[in-house]
Design a protein around this motif. Structure first.
Motif, short mmCIF file in Angstrom:
data_model
loop_
_atom_site.label_atom_id
_atom_site.label_comp_id
_atom_site.label_asym_id
_atom_site.label_seq_id
_atom_site.Cartn_x
_atom_site.Cartn_y
_atom_site.Cartn_z
N SER A 175 65.50 70.09 2.70
CA SER A 175 65.97 71.30 2.03
C SER A 175 66.70 72.21 3.01
N PRO A 176 67.86 72.75 2.62
CA PRO A 176 68.60 73.66 3.51
C PRO A 176 67.75 74.81 4.04
N SER A 177 66.78 75.27 3.25
CA SER A 177 65.93 76.36 3.70
C SER A 177 65.03 75.94 4.85
N GLN A 178 64.76 74.62 4.96
CA GLN A 178 63.92 74.11 6.03
C GLN A 178 64.73 73.68 7.25
N THR A 179 65.87 73.07 7.02
CA THR A 179 66.65 72.50 8.12
C THR A 179 67.62 73.48 8.74
N GLY A 180 67.99 74.53 7.98
CA GLY A 180 69.03 75.40 8.47
C GLY A 180 70.37 74.68 8.51
N GLN A 181 70.41 73.49 7.81
CA GLN A 181 71.60 72.67 7.73
C GLN A 181 72.11 72.29 9.11
N THR A 182 71.19 71.83 9.95
CA THR A 182 71.54 71.32 11.27
C THR A 182 70.89 69.98 11.44
N THR A 183 71.40 69.18 12.37
CA THR A 183 70.74 67.93 12.68
C THR A 183 69.46 68.22 13.43
N THR A 184 68.49 67.32 13.39
CA THR A 184 67.20 67.55 14.00
C THR A 184 66.93 66.52 15.08
N ASP A 185 66.02 66.88 15.98
CA ASP A 185 65.62 65.98 17.05
C ASP A 185 64.82 64.83 16.44
N LYS A 186 65.21 63.61 16.76
CA LYS A 186 64.56 62.43 16.18
C LYS A 186 63.07 62.43 16.44
N THR A 187 62.65 62.84 17.65
CA THR A 187 61.23 62.79 17.98
C THR A 187 60.42 63.74 17.11
N ASP A 188 61.03 64.82 16.65
CA ASP A 188 60.32 65.76 15.78
C ASP A 188 60.02 65.13 14.42
N ASN A 189 60.82 64.15 14.05
CA ASN A 189 60.66 63.52 12.74
C ASN A 189 59.73 62.31 12.75
N ASP A 190 59.38 61.81 13.93
CA ASP A 190 58.58 60.59 14.02
C ASP A 190 57.27 60.66 13.24
N PRO A 191 56.48 61.74 13.36
CA PRO A 191 55.21 61.79 12.60
C PRO A 191 55.44 61.74 11.09
N LEU A 192 56.47 62.42 10.60
CA LEU A 192 56.77 62.40 9.16
C LEU A 192 57.16 61.00 8.72
N VAL A 193 58.05 60.36 9.47
CA VAL A 193 58.48 59.02 9.11
C VAL A 193 57.30 58.06 9.12
N ASP A 194 56.46 58.16 10.15
CA ASP A 194 55.29 57.28 10.23
C ASP A 194 54.37 57.47 9.03
N THR A 195 54.19 58.72 8.60
CA THR A 195 53.33 59.00 7.45
C THR A 195 53.92 58.40 6.17
N ILE A 196 55.23 58.55 6.00
CA ILE A 196 55.90 57.99 4.81
C ILE A 196 55.73 56.47 4.77
N ILE A 197 55.96 55.83 5.92
CA ILE A 197 55.87 54.37 5.98
C ILE A 197 54.44 53.91 5.74
N ARG A 198 53.50 54.60 6.33
CA ARG A 198 52.09 54.24 6.16
C ARG A 198 51.68 54.33 4.70
N PHE A 199 52.09 55.40 4.04
CA PHE A 199 51.76 55.59 2.63
C PHE A 199 52.37 54.48 1.78
N CYS A 200 53.64 54.18 2.02
CA CYS A 200 54.33 53.17 1.20
C CYS A 200 53.74 51.78 1.39
N ILE A 201 53.51 51.39 2.63
CA ILE A 201 52.99 50.05 2.92
C ILE A 201 51.56 49.90 2.42
N GLN A 202 50.76 50.95 2.59
CA GLN A 202 49.39 50.88 2.09
C GLN A 202 49.37 50.79 0.57
N GLY A 203 50.24 51.55 -0.10
CA GLY A 203 50.31 51.48 -1.55
C GLY A 203 50.80 50.12 -2.04
#
Length: 209
Positions: A175-203
């Motif tokens: 959401s633009p309100s969260q990102t400020g419409q800028t690119t983000t540091d990949k390492t900051d996103n790792d926990p979120l991506v890991d959580t998404i993948i874990r949820f999907c694979i477990q389901g």
């Protein structure tokens, strides 16, 4: 004598159309569809606004074309992630990770493709490409069932659930309100991506990753 368009004229028209789509793509990537104004696109492409409407019936048609181009590029990236050797579960995990990471690395365009309110013609394209993702995942799930690494299940329903889970999980972070419409540091996103993948694979498999 009827007018016959020359090859040179066709090439010139194709070049103008390409310039318009390139500039529109850039506008969307920088600020979403809502900020892609026809007057700005015309200025960037160095054409009159009327020229844009000679190549596209409406702004909505132009935006639908940009949506198709941008989303097909992302669908191809997911397909590439599913292609290399490995069991289906591994390939699905890799593809889902590619989907999420690419979205978070380009949040403005990703938001535009996944969640930005758009005109009906563009929304129709969004539904078409959600199905394209689901088709890719469904084929991989079927292969996983055959391999025995994924339990038997309704492959169509499971594939659409994967698309929905990843997309919905990204709406807030993109959401633009969260990102400020800028690119983000990949390492900051790792926990979120890991959580998404874990949820999907477990389901999908019923087992912890």
């Amino acid at each position: 004598m009827a007018y016959r368009e020359t090859e040179k004229m066709r090439q010139r028209k194709a070049a103008v159309r390409q310039k318009i789509t390139d500039c529109t793509y850039r506008c969307v990537a920088e600020g979403g569809f809502r900020n892609a104004k026809v007057t700005r696109i015309a200025r960037m492409a160095d054409v009159a606004t009327g020229t844009i409407y000679r190549h596209f019936d409406s702004k909505e048609d132009l935006f639908a074309e940009i949506f198709r181009q941008a989303t097909q590029h992302e669908v191809n990236k997911v397909a590439d992630a599913l292609a290399p050797p490995g069991d289906a579960r591994e390939r699905l995990e890799r593809a889902l990770r590619r989907f999420a990471e690419r979205a978070l690395e380009g949040p403005v365009m990703a938001w535009s493709l996944i969640a930005e309110p758009v005109d009906p013609k563009v929304e129709k394209e969004r539904l078409t490409y959600r199905k394209a993702y689901a088709d890719l995942f469904e084929q991989a799930i079927r292969e996983g069932i055959e391999e025995g690494c994924i339990p038997d299940q309704n492959t169509r329903q499971s594939s659409t659930c994967l698309v929905g889970a990843v997309s919905e999980s990204l709406v807030g972070p993109l959401s633009p309100s969260q990102t400020g419409q800028t690119t983000t540091d990949k390492t900051d996103n790792d926990p979120l991506v890991d959580t998404i993948i874990r949820f999907c694979i477990q389901g999908l498999t019923g087992t912890r990753r």
